[in-house]
Design a protein around this motif. Structure first.
Motif, PDB file in Angstrom:
ATOM      1  N   HIS A 273      50.966  56.081  22.242  1.00  0.00           N
ATOM      2  CA  HIS A 273      51.923  55.381  21.379  1.00  0.00           C
ATOM      3  C   HIS A 273      53.335  55.516  21.944  1.00  0.00           C
ATOM      4  CE1 HIS A 273      53.517  53.710  17.690  1.00  0.00           C
ATOM      5  NE2 HIS A 273      54.258  54.787  17.478  1.00  0.00           N
ATOM      6  N   GLU A 274      54.030  54.385  22.021  1.00  0.00           N
ATOM      7  CA  GLU A 274      55.415  54.302  22.510  1.00  0.00           C
ATOM      8  C   GLU A 274      55.518  54.396  24.037  1.00  0.00           C
ATOM      9  OE1 GLU A 274      58.117  53.806  20.583  1.00  0.00           O
ATOM     10  OE2 GLU A 274      57.513  54.399  18.562  1.00  0.00           O
ATOM     11  N   GLU A 275      54.366  54.594  24.720  1.00  0.00           N
ATOM     12  CA  GLU A 275      54.394  54.648  26.184  1.00  0.00           C
ATOM     13  C   GLU A 275      53.750  53.401  26.798  1.00  0.00           C
ATOM     14  OE1 GLU A 275      53.023  58.292  27.941  1.00  0.00           O
ATOM     15  OE2 GLU A 275      54.105  59.527  26.482  1.00  0.00           O
ATOM     16  N   LEU A 278      51.548  50.392  21.281  1.00  0.00           N
ATOM     17  CA  LEU A 278      51.909  50.852  19.941  1.00  0.00           C
ATOM     18  C   LEU A 278      50.620  50.945  19.148  1.00  0.00           C
ATOM     19  CD1 LEU A 278      55.086  48.699  19.112  1.00  0.00           C
ATOM     20  CD2 LEU A 278      54.991  51.030  20.031  1.00  0.00           C
ATOM     21  N   ASN A 289      54.658  46.808  13.810  1.00  0.00           N
ATOM     22  CA  ASN A 289      54.686  46.968  15.265  1.00  0.00           C
ATOM     23  C   ASN A 289      54.806  45.631  15.992  1.00  0.00           C
ATOM     24  OD1 ASN A 289      54.597  49.781  15.468  1.00  0.00           O
ATOM     25  ND2 ASN A 289      52.376  49.832  15.214  1.00  0.00           N
ATOM     26  N   ARG A 292      58.422  44.878  15.861  1.00  0.00           N
ATOM     27  CA  ARG A 292      59.165  45.713  16.811  1.00  0.00           C
ATOM     28  C   ARG A 292      59.132  45.100  18.210  1.00  0.00           C
ATOM     29  NH1 ARG A 292      57.550  51.742  17.275  1.00  0.00           N
ATOM     30  NH2 ARG A 292      59.383  51.680  18.616  1.00  0.00           N
ATOM     31  N   ASN A 296      62.405  43.598  20.281  1.00  0.00           N
ATOM     32  CA  ASN A 296      62.896  44.664  21.154  1.00  0.00           C
ATOM     33  C   ASN A 296      62.386  44.437  22.573  1.00  0.00           C
ATOM     34  OD1 ASN A 296      63.501  47.088  22.492  1.00  0.00           O
ATOM     35  ND2 ASN A 296      63.224  48.310  20.633  1.00  0.00           N
ATOM     36  N   LEU A 299      61.628  47.574  24.764  1.00  0.00           N
ATOM     37  CA  LEU A 299      60.366  48.220  24.413  1.00  0.00           C
ATOM     38  C   LEU A 299      59.199  47.444  25.016  1.00  0.00           C
ATOM     39  CD1 LEU A 299      58.747  50.361  22.868  1.00  0.00           C
ATOM     40  CD2 LEU A 299      58.866  48.873  20.840  1.00  0.00           C
ATOM     41  N   LYS A 302      59.026  48.196  28.695  1.00  0.00           N
ATOM     42  CA  LYS A 302      58.555  49.568  28.928  1.00  0.00           C
ATOM     43  C   LYS A 302      57.032  49.653  28.777  1.00  0.00           C
ATOM     44  CE  LYS A 302      58.600  54.197  26.890  1.00  0.00           C
ATOM     45  NZ  LYS A 302      59.047  55.021  25.762  1.00  0.00           N
ATOM     46  N   LEU A 303      56.495  49.095  27.665  1.00  0.00           N
ATOM     47  CA  LEU A 303      55.057  49.132  27.439  1.00  0.00           C
ATOM     48  C   LEU A 303      54.304  48.379  28.525  1.00  0.00           C
ATOM     49  CD1 LEU A 303      54.649  48.604  23.566  1.00  0.00           C
ATOM     50  CD2 LEU A 303      54.998  50.718  24.833  1.00  0.00           C
TER      51      LEU A 303
END
Length: 335
Positions: A273-275, A278, A289, A292, A296, A299, A302-303
């Motif tokens: 989660h968050e890496e 989600l 989510n 989000r 974002n 984010l 990043k994911l």
């Protein structure tokens, strides 16, 4: 060394995870130079079985009689058989007994994840067992902006796109997918996967015939075509309640799709989660989510980047090496 890769009902299973897993095994072995056959009449030194039907049992007995080592791939579990098709829950207890009988007769077991491995061990089966991912071919699955634009244009999609892939079973979360869509008419939802209506319970058949206005069920499309939707989606939503791994999650990772999935045990050790994703426990969290990710961009990036890293760690060239090592180890033990 020549390996027999065995899977029965190739036509029936070709659109399922087991069918794709077989193709992945073939590709993985080609990448590392291991000779294989899918023809049981050929000569072979090791048997690698993927299914649990009468054909698989016959091959198992034939190999044992000839003193040929048998490796069983534990794709099928009692837990992920339930809540799938008509009568699956009634059949599941019988199936569990059959799985124990077949898997216990092998020389070595392979499970797609540590979670699936621990499930099999919980059945009381005491055999050598290793977790080896089904893997993903990163040379085939990568983000493709041209195919993404083509898919969006051909389907006249102008709103944010939410995609899922899989057989439309209740276990896969197809009901939740549609309930979320009903509340989010500002989004477009596509679920790709063979409908196999004759095997589905009536409530799922009704859902497929009369989905919410913003949900499409195009059915099965070939792997080379699914790259477009993966690449085009704003969110890959996977609300499945039970998996032994989830090959479509690997495909989504490889194509850098931002992923929201259900927080279930199979993902505890490799989907973070968050890496690289989600996680959500219910529809409310799924929608939070999704929002989000839609709002974002950092984010999302990043994911996507971390997710691609996860896919590269599970590339078929690496899986091929792991399978080769197991085959040689099992052959050496047999000698």
């Amino acid at each position: 060394m020549r390996v027999l890769l065995y899977s029965e009902g190739k036509k029936l299973f070709s659109k399922s995870g087991v069918g794709i897993a077989l193709k992945h095994q073939m590709s993985a072995l080609e990448k590392v130079g291991v000779e294989y056959t899918t023809n049981e009449e050929d000569r072979f030194d090791v048997v690698h079985i993927n299914t649990v039907g009468p054909g698989a049992e016959r091959i198992l007995k034939k190999a044992k009689k000839s003193n040929i080592p048998v490796i069983y791939h534990t794709h099928t579990t009692y837990e992920d058989f339930r809540n799938s098709f008509t009568l699956s829950n009634a059949i599941a207890p019988w199936l569990k007994k059959r799985l124990i009988k077949l898997y216990s007769s092998a020389d070595f077991l392979i499970s797609p994840t540590e979670y699936a491995k621990n499930l099999i061990k919980s059945y009381g089966i005491d055999l050598p067992i290793k977790a080896v991912s089904n893997g993903v071919d990163n040379t085939r699955f990568s983000k493709n902006k041209v195919l993404a634009e083509k898919f969006l244009l051909e389907n006249n999609i102008r709103k944010p796109l939410i995609v899922s892939v899989g057989l439309p079973f209740e276990r896969k979360g197809v009901i939740d997918f549609c309930e979320i869509a009903e509340k989010r008419t500002d989004l477009v939802f596509y679920w790709f996967g063979a409908k196999i209506s004759s095997l589905l319970p009536s409530k799922i058949r009704r859902l497929l015939k009369n989905p919410p206005d913003n949900v499409k069920f195009p059915g099965f499309i070939p792997q080379e075509m699914i790259i477009g939707p993966y690449s085009a989606c704003d969110v890959f939503l996977f609300p499945s309640y039970e998996e032994t791994e989830g090959i479509v999650v690997l495909e989504a990772l490889a194509t850098e799709a931002p992923i929201v999935l259900r927080d279930i045990p199979v993902y505890s050790d490799w989907m973070k989660h968050e890496e690289n994703c989600l996680k959500a426990k219910n529809n409310k969290e799924f929608m939070e989510n999704i929002d989000r990710l839609l709002h974002n961009e950092s984010l999302r990036k990043k994911l996507s980047a971390c997710g691609k890293g996860t896919a590269l760690e599970k590339d078929l060239s690496i899986i091929g090496q792991e399978l080769k090592k197991i085959y040689l180890e099992v052959l050496d033990r047999k000698k």
